[in-house]
Write an enzyme that holds these catalytic residues in place. Structure first.
Site, PDB file in Angstrom:
ATOM      1  N   ASP A  47      -8.763  64.029 -68.198  1.00 10.66           N
ATOM      2  CA  ASP A  47      -8.857  65.174 -69.078  1.00 10.66           C
ATOM      3  C   ASP A  47      -8.992  64.693 -70.420  1.00 10.66           C
ATOM      4  O   ASP A  47      -8.998  63.628 -70.727  1.00 10.66           O
ATOM      5  CB  ASP A  47      -7.364  65.827 -69.070  1.00 10.66           C
ATOM      6  CG  ASP A  47      -6.131  65.125 -69.004  1.00 10.66           C
ATOM      7  OD1 ASP A  47      -6.194  63.902 -69.591  1.00 10.66           O
ATOM      8  OD2 ASP A  47      -5.086  65.522 -68.479  1.00 10.66           O
ATOM      9  N   HIS A 102       2.659  69.716 -64.541  1.00 12.61           N
ATOM     10  CA  HIS A 102       1.197  69.360 -64.416  1.00 12.61           C
ATOM     11  C   HIS A 102       0.673  68.220 -63.979  1.00 12.61           C
ATOM     12  O   HIS A 102       1.549  67.161 -64.220  1.00 12.61           O
ATOM     13  CB  HIS A 102       0.592  69.996 -65.671  1.00 12.61           C
ATOM     14  CG  HIS A 102       1.066  69.101 -67.017  1.00 12.61           C
ATOM     15  ND1 HIS A 102       1.152  69.416 -68.305  1.00 12.61           N
ATOM     16  CD2 HIS A 102       0.914  67.800 -66.894  1.00 12.61           C
ATOM     17  CE1 HIS A 102       1.297  68.531 -69.012  1.00 12.61           C
ATOM     18  NE2 HIS A 102       1.062  67.329 -68.255  1.00 12.61           N
ATOM     19  N   GLU A 145      -1.911  73.128 -65.272  1.00 13.74           N
ATOM     20  CA  GLU A 145      -0.747  73.634 -65.489  1.00 13.74           C
ATOM     21  C   GLU A 145      -0.333  74.699 -64.395  1.00 13.74           C
ATOM     22  O   GLU A 145      -1.125  74.946 -63.560  1.00 13.74           O
ATOM     23  CB  GLU A 145      -0.903  74.563 -66.901  1.00 13.74           C
ATOM     24  CG  GLU A 145      -1.482  73.846 -68.074  1.00 13.74           C
ATOM     25  CD  GLU A 145      -0.120  73.060 -68.685  1.00 13.74           C
ATOM     26  OE1 GLU A 145       0.568  72.710 -67.991  1.00 13.74           O
ATOM     27  OE2 GLU A 145      -0.451  73.027 -69.933  1.00 13.74           O
ATOM     28  N   ASN A 184       6.802  70.101 -66.880  1.00 19.95           N
ATOM     29  CA  ASN A 184       6.547  71.434 -66.099  1.00 19.95           C
ATOM     30  C   ASN A 184       5.889  71.276 -64.851  1.00 19.95           C
ATOM     31  O   ASN A 184       5.363  72.223 -64.220  1.00 19.95           O
ATOM     32  CB  ASN A 184       5.444  72.543 -66.947  1.00 19.95           C
ATOM     33  CG  ASN A 184       4.079  71.864 -67.286  1.00 19.95           C
ATOM     34  OD1 ASN A 184       3.862  70.766 -66.812  1.00 19.95           O
ATOM     35  ND2 ASN A 184       3.675  72.821 -67.883  1.00 19.95           N
TER      36      ASN A 184
HETATM   37  C1  F6R Z   1      -2.708  62.731 -69.406  1.00 18.08           C
HETATM   38  C2  F6R Z   1      -2.296  63.686 -68.261  1.00 18.08           C
HETATM   39  C3  F6R Z   1      -1.129  64.321 -68.284  1.00 18.08           C
HETATM   40  C4  F6R Z   1       0.256  63.241 -68.463  1.00 18.08           C
HETATM   41  C5  F6R Z   1       1.379  63.702 -68.357  1.00 18.08           C
HETATM   42  C6  F6R Z   1       2.506  62.791 -68.543  1.00 18.08           C
HETATM   43  O1  F6R Z   1      -4.065  62.373 -69.046  1.00 18.08           O
HETATM   44  O2  F6R Z   1      -3.249  64.029 -67.404  1.00 18.08           O
HETATM   45  O3  F6R Z   1      -0.966  64.867 -67.101  1.00 18.08           O
HETATM   46  O4  F6R Z   1      -0.185  62.203 -67.357  1.00 18.08           O
HETATM   47  O5  F6R Z   1       1.577  64.818 -69.368  1.00 18.08           O
HETATM   48  O6  F6R Z   1       2.356  62.461 -70.018  1.00 18.08           O
HETATM   49  P1  F6R Z   1       3.275  61.111 -70.318  1.00 18.08           P
HETATM   50  O7  F6R Z   1       3.040  60.028 -69.761  1.00 18.08           O
HETATM   51  O8  F6R Z   1       2.821  60.963 -71.847  1.00 18.08           O
HETATM   52  O9  F6R Z   1       4.774  61.693 -70.555  1.00 18.08           O
END
Ligand code: F6R
Length: 248
Positions: free
Chosen positions: A66, A137, A142, A135
């Site tokens: 992303d 995701h 989401e 959440n």
């Molecule tokens: C990032 C992504 C997100 C993160 C998730 C956890 O490229 O796709 O899904 O993996 O938000 O983020 P952290 O590791 O910062 O807790």
């Protein structure tokens, strides 16, 4: 499916060993990559192991999950910048080997189509690394995202913008939209490894462990993947039911 490790560092050492072996056996591996705090120790451990074993990274191809819409690649909070800083530059991986969706293009819908196509043209992902949002995701898919989604534009939830605000000087600077690989593309990867570390992930991991397949919990679809491994540290496993911990 669930594997509990003592610390984030032990996950990092183990997972980087898995990646190393994968690339040794197929130097043209196609890697699906994530950003975020969870990935930092993993990339650091991988770079160390790759350097000390003289691993050839010149033929791999990478696709990130992303990117924020509205942040240029050189913006310190862009995911391109994150990957260059934590992985590509220190590992000596050329820009021609890597792909991230562009958050700055004029035609976003076209960018989504092309990104999907590019993954397919590369033969699909050999392995996809994932973190998880509080959440549930995966990527920026989401809660409520259809499991059939491919690369698309997403309106970031307030929960995600609040969580990611820690990386920005002012929380209002967190973009409201992003491009993300879809759940269908993630599920098409030959192998998927989801990593969750820290006590702030304990609630979502307990939910993931107990839930059925539910679009309100995007990560739940991974339970249907044939080659899924979920690596969690003890802090993230702390709210799993006791019988789960014994069974794992
Ligand atoms: C990032 C992504 C997100 C993160 C998730 C956890 O490229 O796709 O899904 O993996 O938000 O983020 P952290 O590791 O910062 O807790």
């Amino acid at each position: 499916m669930f594997y509990i490790f003592p610390t984030p560092q032990t996950i990092a050492e183990h997972l980087s060993g898995v990646l190393l072996q994968k690339i040794q056996s197929n130097p043209k591996s196609v890697l699906g990559l994530a950003t975020g705090s969870t990935m930092e120790p993993i990339y650091a451990a991988f770079i160390n192991q790759a350097k000390s074993s003289g691993l050839n990274l010149s033929e791999i191809t990478t696709f990130n999950l992303d990117e924020y819409i509205g942040l240029a690649p050189e913006h310190p909070q862009s995911y391109y910048h994150f990957m260059q800083t934590h992985f590509f530059r220190p590992a000596g991986i050329c820009t021609s080997q890597v792909s991230l969706p562009s958050g700055m293009c004029n035609n976003i819908e076209e960018e989504c189509l092309q990104y999907s196509q590019k993954i397919q043209n590369a033969g699909g992902l050999d392995i996809q690394l994932l973190g998880i949002g509080t959440n549930g995701h995966i990527g920026f898919n989401e809660p409520g995202t259809p499991f059939s989604s491919v690369t698309h534009v997403v309106e970031l939830s307030e929960n995600t913008r609040r969580d990611n605000g820690r990386f920005f000087e002012d929380k209002n600077q967190v973009p409201t939209k992003a491009i993300t690989m879809g759940i269908k593309e993630i599920m098409s990867a030959k192998e998927v490894v989801l990593v969750a570390t820290g006590s702030h992930k304990a609630e979502v991991m307990a939910h993931l462990y107990t839930t059925g397949i539910d679009e309100q919990m995007p990560a739940s679809i991974l339970k249907e993947h044939r080659q899924i491994k979920i690596f969690i540290d003890e802090a993230a496993a702390s709210l799993l039911p006791m019988e789960a911990k014994l069974a794992i």
